[in-house]
Write a protein that holds these residues in place. Structure first.
Motif, PDB file in Angstrom:
ATOM      1  N   VAL A 480      -8.339  23.442  51.769  1.00 18.90           N
ATOM      2  CA  VAL A 480      -8.569  21.992  50.623  1.00 18.90           C
ATOM      3  C   VAL A 480      -6.842  22.470  49.928  1.00 18.90           C
ATOM      4  N   ASP A 481      -6.499  23.836  49.609  1.00 17.65           N
ATOM      5  CA  ASP A 481      -4.572  23.642  49.564  1.00 17.65           C
ATOM      6  C   ASP A 481      -4.395  23.435  50.553  1.00 17.65           C
ATOM      7  N   MET A 482      -4.016  23.218  51.601  1.00 24.12           N
ATOM      8  CA  MET A 482      -3.674  22.422  52.833  1.00 24.12           C
ATOM      9  C   MET A 482      -3.515  20.985  52.128  1.00 24.12           C
ATOM     10  N   ILE A 483      -4.724  20.867  52.427  1.00 24.61           N
ATOM     11  CA  ILE A 483      -4.688  19.043  52.198  1.00 24.61           C
ATOM     12  C   ILE A 483      -4.175  18.693  50.821  1.00 24.61           C
ATOM     13  N   PHE A 484      -4.128  19.288  50.048  1.00 22.90           N
ATOM     14  CA  PHE A 484      -3.794  18.870  48.575  1.00 22.90           C
ATOM     15  C   PHE A 484      -2.086  19.238  48.538  1.00 22.90           C
ATOM     16  N   ASP A 485      -1.646  19.931  49.409  1.00 27.41           N
ATOM     17  CA  ASP A 485       0.023  21.092  48.806  1.00 27.41           C
ATOM     18  C   ASP A 485       0.527  20.138  50.059  1.00 27.41           C
ATOM     19  N   VAL A 486       0.086  20.070  51.128  1.00 27.78           N
ATOM     20  CA  VAL A 486       0.988  20.086  52.596  1.00 27.78           C
ATOM     21  C   VAL A 486       0.315  18.406  52.777  1.00 27.78           C
ATOM     22  N   ILE A 487      -0.632  17.487  53.039  1.00 28.50           N
ATOM     23  CA  ILE A 487      -0.854  16.765  53.283  1.00 28.50           C
ATOM     24  C   ILE A 487      -0.615  15.112  52.895  1.00 28.50           C
ATOM     25  N   MET A 525      -3.243  11.262  45.742  1.00 31.56           N
ATOM     26  CA  MET A 525      -3.715  12.502  46.225  1.00 31.56           C
ATOM     27  C   MET A 525      -2.894  13.977  45.591  1.00 31.56           C
ATOM     28  N   LEU A 526      -1.427  13.660  45.139  1.00 32.99           N
ATOM     29  CA  LEU A 526      -0.946  14.654  44.544  1.00 32.99           C
ATOM     30  C   LEU A 526      -1.015  14.639  42.560  1.00 32.99           C
ATOM     31  N   LEU A 527      -1.446  13.708  41.754  1.00 29.88           N
ATOM     32  CA  LEU A 527      -1.724  13.775  40.635  1.00 29.88           C
ATOM     33  C   LEU A 527      -3.866  14.289  41.168  1.00 29.88           C
ATOM     34  N   VAL A 528      -4.504  13.967  42.146  1.00 31.78           N
ATOM     35  CA  VAL A 528      -5.980  14.756  42.194  1.00 31.78           C
ATOM     36  C   VAL A 528      -5.122  15.800  42.152  1.00 31.78           C
ATOM     37  N   GLY A 529      -5.404  16.417  43.455  1.00 31.83           N
ATOM     38  CA  GLY A 529      -3.889  17.631  43.695  1.00 31.83           C
ATOM     39  C   GLY A 529      -3.140  18.670  42.655  1.00 31.83           C
ATOM     40  N   GLY A 530      -2.719  17.858  41.682  1.00 33.99           N
ATOM     41  CA  GLY A 530      -1.813  19.190  40.341  1.00 33.99           C
ATOM     42  C   GLY A 530      -3.026  19.432  39.514  1.00 33.99           C
ATOM     43  N   ALA A 531      -4.170  18.357  39.443  1.00 31.35           N
ATOM     44  CA  ALA A 531      -5.008  18.782  38.477  1.00 31.35           C
ATOM     45  C   ALA A 531      -6.389  19.602  38.789  1.00 31.35           C
ATOM     46  N   ARG A 532      -6.330  19.851  39.356  1.00 33.79           N
ATOM     47  CA  ARG A 532      -7.394  20.898  40.427  1.00 33.79           C
ATOM     48  C   ARG A 532      -7.672  22.301  39.669  1.00 33.79           C
ATOM     49  N   GLY A 533      -6.383  22.355  39.988  1.00 32.02           N
ATOM     50  CA  GLY A 533      -6.153  23.535  39.716  1.00 32.02           C
ATOM     51  C   GLY A 533      -6.273  24.065  37.344  1.00 32.02           C
ATOM     52  N   ALA A 534      -6.499  22.784  36.730  1.00 33.41           N
ATOM     53  CA  ALA A 534      -6.719  23.025  35.478  1.00 33.41           C
ATOM     54  C   ALA A 534      -7.697  22.699  35.011  1.00 33.41           C
ATOM     55  N   ALA A 542      -2.001  16.291  32.835  1.00 31.16           N
ATOM     56  CA  ALA A 542      -1.026  16.829  32.560  1.00 31.16           C
ATOM     57  C   ALA A 542      -0.460  17.154  33.433  1.00 31.16           C
ATOM     58  N   ALA A 543      -1.123  18.324  34.719  1.00 32.92           N
ATOM     59  CA  ALA A 543      -0.949  18.843  35.638  1.00 32.92           C
ATOM     60  C   ALA A 543      -0.584  17.855  36.797  1.00 32.92           C
ATOM     61  N   GLY A 544      -1.715  16.905  36.534  1.00 31.75           N
ATOM     62  CA  GLY A 544      -1.150  15.905  38.089  1.00 31.75           C
ATOM     63  C   GLY A 544      -0.218  15.037  37.824  1.00 31.75           C
ATOM     64  N   LEU A 545       0.170  14.301  36.389  1.00 28.18           N
ATOM     65  CA  LEU A 545       1.892  13.402  36.554  1.00 28.18           C
ATOM     66  C   LEU A 545       2.941  14.935  37.115  1.00 28.18           C
ATOM     67  N   ASN A 547       3.027  17.451  38.545  1.00 30.09           N
ATOM     68  CA  ASN A 547       2.691  17.136  39.900  1.00 30.09           C
ATOM     69  C   ASN A 547       3.520  16.434  41.036  1.00 30.09           C
ATOM     70  N   VAL A 548       3.254  14.725  40.147  1.00 27.63           N
ATOM     71  CA  VAL A 548       3.235  13.891  41.101  1.00 27.63           C
ATOM     72  C   VAL A 548       5.556  13.612  41.097  1.00 27.63           C
ATOM     73  N   TYR A 549       5.303  14.174  39.421  1.00 23.68           N
ATOM     74  CA  TYR A 549       6.787  14.159  38.785  1.00 23.68           C
ATOM     75  C   TYR A 549       7.746  15.105  40.164  1.00 23.68           C
ATOM     76  N   GLY A 550       7.653  16.253  41.277  1.00 20.95           N
ATOM     77  CA  GLY A 550       7.907  16.647  41.827  1.00 20.95           C
ATOM     78  C   GLY A 550       8.842  15.440  43.128  1.00 20.95           C
ATOM     79  N   ILE A 551       8.641  14.699  43.170  1.00 18.75           N
ATOM     80  CA  ILE A 551       8.813  13.401  43.940  1.00 18.75           C
ATOM     81  C   ILE A 551      10.614  13.867  43.576  1.00 18.75           C
ATOM     82  N   SER A 552      10.839  13.863  42.164  1.00 23.37           N
ATOM     83  CA  SER A 552      11.869  13.559  42.142  1.00 23.37           C
ATOM     84  C   SER A 552      12.852  14.355  42.438  1.00 23.37           C
ATOM     85  N   SER A 553      12.478  16.091  42.004  1.00 22.77           N
ATOM     86  CA  SER A 553      12.668  16.764  43.113  1.00 22.77           C
ATOM     87  C   SER A 553      12.936  16.812  45.226  1.00 22.77           C
ATOM     88  N   TYR A 554      12.102  16.667  45.350  1.00 23.19           N
ATOM     89  CA  TYR A 554      12.413  15.787  46.403  1.00 23.19           C
ATOM     90  C   TYR A 554      13.226  14.867  46.673  1.00 23.19           C
TER      91      TYR A 554
END
Length: 657
Positions: A480-487, A525-534, A542-545, A547-554
């Motif tokens: 599951v972590d692989m799907i949300f953290d990589v895929i 998927m990034l929204l859901v993946g970032g929110a899953r641990g909160a 907040a955690a989902g957003l 995580n999506v904000y991480g696109i700027s770092s990419y």
């Protein structure tokens, strides 16, 4: 090519074998002791009265002997003739095994040699101290060397008071004005030293009160010397005494300069004593009774059979040893890396950042070819690469480097090959193009093409880092972590890239629309993946957003790879400028030829240094920040070999090469 698998061992053996066993384990070296009390419970008195071995006195004795060795090394090395420069580099440090080191040290009488050198050193110290004191006295006398009366003669005067002293240059005028007002006082300016003016003054008794008041007001510093006779005569005598002392100094220095063999012997003794000290310090982790001792520690899995045989040979069956698997997720397991010779040269890059934890993977073989690729692309010049390759190859063949130095030279040899290849592709030879020579890219014309290639290479590099993270998560069963953290990142980033290039007409409308849908799915998927641990709606959003904000770092990561093009161009243009400057003076006069050659050699050497430095640092950044940031945590502690790192010799270099 990975992190070496470790085993934990527990050993119980007779005290009568302890000293011999420790010596053989130090020859073995691939062992790290741990505090046995952290692994075993010794509170059960039925096991016997276990106590810590007392080692402080032995360690103190070794410290004293090491101090003696350091004294000889520091003193004799100042005067003994040793090889310098290239000759010293080629000769290098002596290559010895641990057994050879033992044999050489145990066959020497060090105490007699130490006493002799100590005596010479003490005599030399006394001579130097005497010379320094006499020079200080000369420095005091020189400003008053014109004085034609001795200090002892001044003290014999009954009706007058004579003195010599100094006044600051800021108060000279007022001081002389005050002296001139005293009717029964004579003064004479003698000299200057460090902005202080020296005077000879002789005064009748009736003027003394006013004179002393003037001296107090002017901060008059009265000289008091025990020397008899005239200052000039004393200076001459002191100089003669200094010359005599210098003859003795030369004699002492000559004796020390002849102690070259003693210097080498005490270097060996230093290394041997350091290992004996380490051997004693290791016993602080042991527990023992009057009959047995207990130890525990780590050993590489591939060495367990050899370790058990060593213990068996020494203890002759009077021992018990157990091996156990280590906790894969423990942070206390020491890290040892094992790679082939090519990859091993890049291990210093990994250790500079951080060694991997035991449950991670060794990133060295994963990034080594990429690092070489990036370095070559940023320093791209065929001639520069050839210079690096030739110098490093000659160094490896002709010079006796230390293991760490040898690894660094091998590192630059490999990246020199990459620099040579990229220089050939760019058609750059000391910053110039050879007419008719094939080239794949022209930096001066196709910089936009190279920029695009740099960004594409960066994208592949980032995706590669994510793929390694996916592998680690699949290995650990974290699907599951692989799907949300990589895929999720693959889908989102790929969708954004396709959508953007579609807007510029690079791909068709269908591909652009597919990219848009992939981008939307990926962001969800990034929204859901970032929110899953909160926990809680607000924190999840907040955690989902975030995580999506991480696109700027990419986006920043992609742009970072533009340095692959920028540094390659900067080095090329500097080389071109050097050639142009040299061309301006070439061919006009003989002096012009000489000047042009000097300009070419010096400035191309400087540009080679700058290119290598820039490529080294920026390639590190791309590995540490953009690549490691995707999958690598680090924080492992290095395996501590049961051997002191040598300073003056190459000890058992076959382990390192």
């Amino acid at each position: 090519m990975a992190i070496v698998k470790m085993k934990k061992f527990h050993l119980l053996a007779l005290n009568s074998h302890r000293e011999t066993l420790l010596r053989n384990l130090q020859v073995f070296r691939n062992i790290q002791f741990e505090d046995v009390c952290e692994e075993e419970d010794f509170s059960d008195q039925s096991l016997g009265s276990f106590k810590r071995p007392k080692v402080d006195e032995m360690v103190a004795m070794y410290d004293e002997e090491i101090s003696k060795s350091n004294y000889v090394i520091d003193l004799v090395s100042k005067y003994a003739k040793t090889d310098k420069g290239l000759k010293a580099l080629m000769k290098g440090l002596p290559n010895l095994t641990f057994e050879e080191l033992e044999d050489k040290v145990e066959s020497k009488d060090y105490e007699h040699v130490y006493s002799e050198i100590r005596g010479i050193g003490d005599n030399l110290g006394i001579i130097n101290s005497q010379i320094a004191k006499k020079k200080e006295l000369i420095a005091e006398l020189e400003p008053v060397s014109k004085l034609d009366v001795g200090f002892d003669d001044m003290e014999k005067l009954k009706n007058f008071d004579a003195m010599v002293g100094a006044v600051s240059g800021k108060l000279v005028d007022s001081f002389e004005e005050g002296l001139s007002k005293l009717e029964n006082t004579y003064f004479e300016k003698l000299g200057v030293n460090k902005e202080e003016y020296y005077y000879f003054i002789i005064s009748a008794k009736e003027d003394l009160d006013q004179l002393f008041e003037l001296m107090r007001y002017s901060n008059f510093n009265r000289m008091k010397l025990n020397e008899k006779g005239l200052p000039a005569d004393n200076i001459a005598r002191l100089n003669d005494e200094i010359e005599d002392l210098k003859i003795k100094e030369i004699e002492m220095v000559g004796k020390l300069s002849s102690k070259g063999q003693a210097l080498e012997d005490f270097k060996l003794r230093y290394e041997y004593l350091q290992n004996l000290r380490l051997r004693s310090l290791a016993e602080k982790d042991f527990m023992n009774t009057s009959n047995v001792f207990a130890i525990t520690g780590y050993c590489p899995d591939f060495e367990t059979a050899r370790l058990e045989k060593l213990v068996s040979d020494v203890c002759e069956g009077d021992y018990t040893i157990e091996f156990e698997e280590v906790d894969r997720d423990s942070d206390s397991v020491p890290i040892m890396l094992k790679n082939n010779r090519l990859v091993r040269a890049f291990e210093s890059v990994t250790s500079t950042y951080a060694l991997p934890k035991y449950n991670e993977i060794d990133p060295t073989p994963l990034y080594a070819p990429i690092y070489a690729l990036f370095f070559g692309m940023m320093s791209a010049d065929f001639a520069y690469g050839a210079v690096l390759l030739v110098l490093t190859t000659l160094g490896l063949k002709l010079c006796n480097f230390t293991p760490s130095m040898r690894k660094n030279v091998k590192f630059f040899q490999l990246i020199g090959i990459s620099t040579l290849i990229w220089g050939f592709l760019y058609g750059s030879y000391f910053g110039a193009a050879i007419p008719g020579m094939w080239r794949l890219f022209d930096l001066s014309q196709q910089f936009m093409t190279i920029l695009v290639i740099s960004i594409i290479m960066g994208g592949i590099h980032l995706y590669y880092g994510l793929a390694i993270k996916a592998y680690m998560q699949i290995r650990d069963g974290l699907i599951v972590d692989m799907i949300f953290d990589v895929i999720a990142w693959y889908v989102a980033l790929s969708g954004i890239i396709v959508f953007l290039i579609g807007k510029f007409g690079v791909v068709g409308p269908v591909a652009t629309q597919v990219g848009m849908y992939a981008m939307i799915i990926g962001i969800v998927m990034l929204l859901v993946g970032g929110a899953r641990g909160a926990k809680g709606i607000g924190p999840k959003i907040a955690a989902g957003l975030y995580n999506v904000y991480g696109i700027s770092s990419y986006i920043g990561d992609f742009v970072s790879y533009s340095r692959l093009m920028a540094l390659g161009m900067s080095g090329g243009y500097i080389a071109f400028a050097v050639n142009m400057i040299a061309g301006m003076v070439w061919g006009k006069t003989i002096l012009g030829y000489v000047a042009a050659i000097i300009i070419l050699v010096l400035f191309h050497a400087f540009n080679l240094f700058l290119s290598c430095l820039g490529a080294y640092v920026h390639a590190l950044r791309l590995i540490y920040v953009e690549f490691f940031g995707k999958f690598y945590e680090g924080g492992g502690r290095a395996f501590r070999f049961f051997r002191k790192e040598a300073k003056y010799i190459n000890l058992d270099r076959q382990f390192e090469d």
